[in-house]
Design an enzyme around this catalytic site. Structure first.
Site, PDB file in Angstrom:
ATOM      1  N   GLN A 354       0.832  -1.198   0.000  1.00  0.00           N
ATOM      2  CA  GLN A 354       0.000   0.000   0.000  1.00  0.00           C
ATOM      3  C   GLN A 354       0.872   1.256   0.000  1.00  0.00           C
ATOM      4  O   GLN A 354       1.727   1.420   0.867  1.00  0.00           O
ATOM      5  CB  GLN A 354      -0.922   0.018   1.221  1.00  0.00           C
ATOM      6  CG  GLN A 354      -1.915  -1.121   1.243  1.00  0.00           C
ATOM      7  CD  GLN A 354      -1.437  -2.312   2.056  1.00  0.00           C
ATOM      8  OE1 GLN A 354      -0.259  -2.659   2.027  1.00  0.00           O
ATOM      9  NE2 GLN A 354      -2.354  -2.945   2.780  1.00  0.00           N
ATOM     10  N   GLN A 376      -0.487  -0.122  -5.770  1.00  0.00           N
ATOM     11  CA  GLN A 376      -1.552  -0.493  -4.842  1.00  0.00           C
ATOM     12  C   GLN A 376      -1.979   0.725  -4.025  1.00  0.00           C
ATOM     13  O   GLN A 376      -1.139   1.428  -3.464  1.00  0.00           O
ATOM     14  CB  GLN A 376      -1.083  -1.618  -3.910  1.00  0.00           C
ATOM     15  CG  GLN A 376      -2.169  -2.109  -2.970  1.00  0.00           C
ATOM     16  CD  GLN A 376      -1.750  -3.343  -2.176  1.00  0.00           C
ATOM     17  OE1 GLN A 376      -0.723  -3.927  -2.429  1.00  0.00           O
ATOM     18  NE2 GLN A 376      -2.573  -3.730  -1.214  1.00  0.00           N
ATOM     19  N   ASP A 377      -3.295   0.967  -3.977  1.00  0.00           N
ATOM     20  CA  ASP A 377      -3.865   2.050  -3.167  1.00  0.00           C
ATOM     21  C   ASP A 377      -3.407   3.433  -3.625  1.00  0.00           C
ATOM     22  O   ASP A 377      -3.064   4.290  -2.799  1.00  0.00           O
ATOM     23  CB  ASP A 377      -3.525   1.851  -1.685  1.00  0.00           C
ATOM     24  CG  ASP A 377      -4.237   0.669  -1.065  1.00  0.00           C
ATOM     25  OD1 ASP A 377      -4.954  -0.035  -1.804  1.00  0.00           O
ATOM     26  OD2 ASP A 377      -4.075   0.436   0.139  1.00  0.00           O
ATOM     27  N   ASP A 398      -6.784  -2.306  -5.746  1.00  0.00           N
ATOM     28  CA  ASP A 398      -7.575  -1.381  -4.911  1.00  0.00           C
ATOM     29  C   ASP A 398      -7.133   0.062  -5.117  1.00  0.00           C
ATOM     30  O   ASP A 398      -7.093   0.845  -4.158  1.00  0.00           O
ATOM     31  CB  ASP A 398      -7.433  -1.748  -3.429  1.00  0.00           C
ATOM     32  CG  ASP A 398      -7.939  -3.132  -3.104  1.00  0.00           C
ATOM     33  OD1 ASP A 398      -8.572  -3.765  -3.962  1.00  0.00           O
ATOM     34  OD2 ASP A 398      -7.684  -3.598  -1.973  1.00  0.00           O
ATOM     35  N   ARG A 462     -14.095  -4.673  -5.609  1.00  0.00           N
ATOM     36  CA  ARG A 462     -14.284  -5.722  -4.605  1.00  0.00           C
ATOM     37  C   ARG A 462     -14.929  -5.101  -3.374  1.00  0.00           C
ATOM     38  O   ARG A 462     -14.720  -3.910  -3.071  1.00  0.00           O
ATOM     39  CB  ARG A 462     -12.955  -6.387  -4.232  1.00  0.00           C
ATOM     40  CG  ARG A 462     -12.046  -5.548  -3.354  1.00  0.00           C
ATOM     41  CD  ARG A 462     -10.843  -6.332  -2.868  1.00  0.00           C
ATOM     42  NE  ARG A 462      -9.987  -5.529  -1.996  1.00  0.00           N
ATOM     43  CZ  ARG A 462     -10.102  -5.470  -0.675  1.00  0.00           C
ATOM     44  NH1 ARG A 462     -11.047  -6.170  -0.064  1.00  0.00           N
ATOM     45  NH2 ARG A 462      -9.281  -4.730   0.039  1.00  0.00           N
TER      46      ARG A 462
END
Length: 557
Positions: A354, A376-377, A398, A462
Site C-alpha cells: 500500500q 496499490q492504493d 484497490d 471488490r
C-alpha cells in the site's frame, strides 16, 4: 513503563461515564411525529446497544431522540480524543513505529469527529427547519464520522507486535462503543431529517460551466515575470470574484516561494468561499515534498502547468512502516480544495504494498485534469464529497478506494502490470453502514490498460466493507485481456447480499454484462437507478461546482 498502562483504564472509565450519561439538551420539535422508545431503537443498526442507553425520561419525537444521541455522540468524541492524546506520540516511546503512526492517524480522525459532530449539533440546535442542502451537509458529516472511526480501528487491528498490544486493546473497546453510538445518531438523523424520496429534477444534457473573459478581471494578479504559458493557464482556470490572492511557487527563486509547503503555510485559515480562493500557481518541475493541507486551510486552489510537467512525488509505503492512511504523498482535508493540471505520484512500486499518492478527506473538493500515479492504493477518496474531472488514474490493486461520496467523470482509468500472480482491482469502496450517503460513481470514464495485461485478471471492484457501493455508468470498457476473464466483480464471498454494484449503458468490448456475477447486490441498472449517482444528485454538484470555474456534466447523457 508506558503511559498506556497508567492512563488508559481511567480514561476508558471516563469515556464510558460520558457515553452512558444523560444529555442536558432535550430537543423539541412540533413538526415531527410522536414516537415511542420501543420503536426508536429498532430503526437503528444497534438496537441492543441503543435500548439500555435511552434517556431516563420519555421524549416526544424522533427529533428529540436524534438530538439526545447526537449530544451523546459528541460527548463520546471529545472523551475519545482526550484518551488518544494521552498516549505519547514520540519516536522514543515504547511503541513501534507503526503504532506511533497509527496514533497520529487516530488523533487526527478523532479531532475531525469532534468538529463534525459539533457542527451537526449546533446547526440543528440553532434552527427550526433545515434547508435541503443543510440536510445533505449534515448527512455527509455524520457519514464521515463513521468512516473516521473505521479508519482508526483498521489501523489498530493491523498492529501485530506484542509491544503494541496494550495500546491496541485499550483503544479498540471504547472505539467500538463509539462507532455504535455514532451509527445510532446517523440512523436517527436519516429517519428524522432526510426526505424518504428524492423528487429533485436535474438536466440530462452536458452542463459545462463557461469561463469568463479574464483579461479585465485578472488585472493586478500576475507577477511581471510570469511566463506566457503560465499567464494563459491562469486566464483559463480562474474566475472573477473567486480569487482573494495568487502566489507563485518556483524552485528557481523567481516566485513568492520555492516550495509548495511554504505556500500552503501562507494561506489564510477558516475562510469561506465568499472570501475567494487562495490560489497557488506551481511552476513546472518535480517537487519532492510530502504535503498535508490541514482542515483549517479552506478554499485553497492549486494550479500546475500540466500533467507530467508539475509533479508532486514521494515514496512512503506500508512496507516501510507507514500506515496506508499516512503514506500519502499529498493529503488534503480543507473544505473546497481545488487542484488543476498537476501530477501526484507515489513511486514506492508494486513490491512495497500500500502506497498512496493522494489522500482526500476534503468536503466539496475537486481535481481537474490531474494524474494520480501509483500501484496499490494509489488514490484514497477517504470521506465527504469529491469530484474528479478529466483525470488519469494509474494503479494495480484497490487503487481507487475509500468511503467518500465521489464522482469520477471523463477520467481515464489505467491498469498497470501487477506482480506475478496478482490480479488487478480498480475499486475497493468502504461503506460500512447502510445509512451512509457514500459510494464511488464512475461516469463517462475510460477503462484501459496502461501496460500489457495479457493473462491478468482484472476486476471492476471488490467489497472492502459490508455495504460497498460502486457504479459504472456510460463509460467505455476496453478489452484488456481474455474476453471472459477480466472485467467482472471480485468474489471474496463477503457482503454479496449487502453491497450495491451497478452498471448502466456502458460501451466497449468489456462492457457486456451477460457474463458478470449473479449476486443479489449486483444490478444492471435502469436509467432512474443510474441517475441517483450523477454529479448533481449524488454529490449536489450544482450547488458548489460552479465556484470552481471548471466543467462538469450534471446528469446522464
Amino acid at each position: 513503563m508506558a503511559m498506556a498502562s497508567k492512563r488508559s483504564p481511567l480514561c476508558t472509565i471516563f469515556i464510558l461515564f460520558m457515553l452512558f450519561s444523560c444529555s442536558p439538551y432535550l430537543a423539541s420539535s412540533s413538526t415531527s411525529t410522536s414516537t415511542f422508545p420501543s420503536t426508536i431503537c429498532n430503526s437503528t443498526p444497534h438496537p441492543s446497544f441503543c435500548k439500555p442507553n435511552l434517556p431516563p425520561n420519555k421524549l416526544s419525537t424522533i427529533h428529540d431522540y436524534g438530538m439526545y444521541y447526537l449530544h451523546q455522540s459528541l460527548s463520546f468524541a471529545k472523551g475519545f480524543l482526550s484518551l488518544v492524546k494521552s498516549y505519547p506520540i514520540i519516536s522514543h516511546s515504547s511503541y513501534s513505529i507503526s503504532a506511533i503512526h497509527t496514533l497520529k492517524d487516530c488523533q487526527l480522525l478523532a479531532d475531525l469527529n469532534v468538529d463534525f459532530l459539533s457542527k451537526t449539533f449546533q446547526t440543528i440546535s440553532s434552527t427550526n427547519s433545515l434547508s435541503s442542502m443543510q440536510v445533505e451537509d449534515l448527512h455527509t458529516l455524520l457519514s464521515a464520522t463513521l468512516t473516521n472511526q473505521e479508519t482508526c480501528s483498521d489501523g489498530l487491528l493491523e498492529l501485530t507486535s506484542e509491544l503494541d498490544s496494550s495500546l491496541k486493546n485499550s483503544l479498540l473497546g471504547p472505539l467500538s462503543n463509539g462507532t455504535k453510538l455514532h451509527s445510532i445518531s446517523l440512523a436517527l438523523f436519516k429517519h428524522g431529517w432526510v426526505p424518504k424520496t428524492n423528487t429533485k429534477s436535474f438536466p440530462t444534457e452536458r452542463n459545462h460551466i463557461m469561463f469568463s473573459n479574464m483579461e479585465k478581471i485578472m488585472n493586478g494578479l500576475f507577477p511581471l515575470n510570469l511566463s506566457v504559458t503560465g499567464r494563459r493557464l491562469l486566464q483559463t482556470t480562474l474566475g472573477n470574484e473567486l480569487v482573494s490572492r495568487t502566489v507563485f511557487v518556483n524552485p528557481d527563486g523567481s516566485g513568492d516561494f520555492t516550495t509548495i509547503n511554504h505556500a500552503v503555510a501562507a494561506a489564510p485559515e477558516n475562510t469561506e468561499i465568499s472570501n475567494g480562493y487562495f490560489v497557488i500557481y506551481i511552476a513546472a518541475g518535480v517537487y519532492n515534498e510530502y504535503i498535508s493541507i490541514d482542515k483549517n486551510k479552506r478554499y485553497l486552489m492549486m494550479i500546475g502547468e500540466g500533467i507530467g510537467r508539475t509533479v508532486i512525488t514521494g515514496n512512503h509505503n506500508n512496507a516501510d512502516n507507514w500506515t496506508t492512511f499516512n503514506s500519502a504523498t499529498f493529503a488534503v482535508g480543507g473544505q473546497g480544495f481545488v487542484a488543476k493540471e498537476i501530477s501526484f505520484r507515489n513511486t514506492a512500486g508494486p513490491r512495497k504494498g500500500q502506497a498512496v499518492a493522494v489522500r482526500n478527506g476534503a468536503d466539496l473538493s475537486t481535481f481537474y485534469r490531474c494524474s494520480f500515479e501509483g500501484y496499490q492504493d494509489t488514490l484514497l477518496t477517504h470521506s465527504l464529497r469529491q469530484f474528479y474531472k478529466e483525470c488519469d488514474i494509474y494503479g494495480t490493486i484497490d487503487f481507487i478506494f475509500g468511503n467518500a461520496a465521489v464522482v469520477f467523470q471523463d477520467c481515464n482509468i489505467y491498469l498497470r502490470l501487477p506482480l506475478h500472480g496478482q490480479g488487478n482491482v480498480i475499486t475497493a469502496q468502504g461503506k460500512t453502514n447502510p445509512n451512509q450517503n457514500t459510494g464511488t460513481s464512475m461516469h463517462l470514464c475510460n477503462i484501459r490498460a496502461a501496460e500489457n495485461l495479457d493473462g491478468t485478471r482484472t476486476y471492476l471492484g471488490r467489497p472492502w466493507k459490508e455495504y460497498s457501493t460502486t457504479v459504472y455508468t456510460q463509460s467505455f470498457m476496453d478489452s484488456l485481456i481474455n474476453s471472459k476473464g477480466w472485467l467482472t466483480w471480485n468474489d471474496s464471498g463477503f457482503a454479496l447480499n449487502t453491497l450495491y454494484y451497478g452498471e448502466y449503458d456502458n460501451k466497449g468490448p468489456g462492457s457486456v454484462t451477460s457474463e458478470r456475477v449473479t449476486w443479489h447486490g449486483y444490478h444492471v441498472m435502469n436509467r432512474k437507478q443510474a441517475y441517483h449517482f450523477t454529479v448533481c444528485n449524488f454529490i449536489q454538484g450544482n450547488k458548489w461546482l460552479p465556484a470552481t470555474q471548471g466543467p462538469y456534466t450534471c446528469g446522464l447523457l
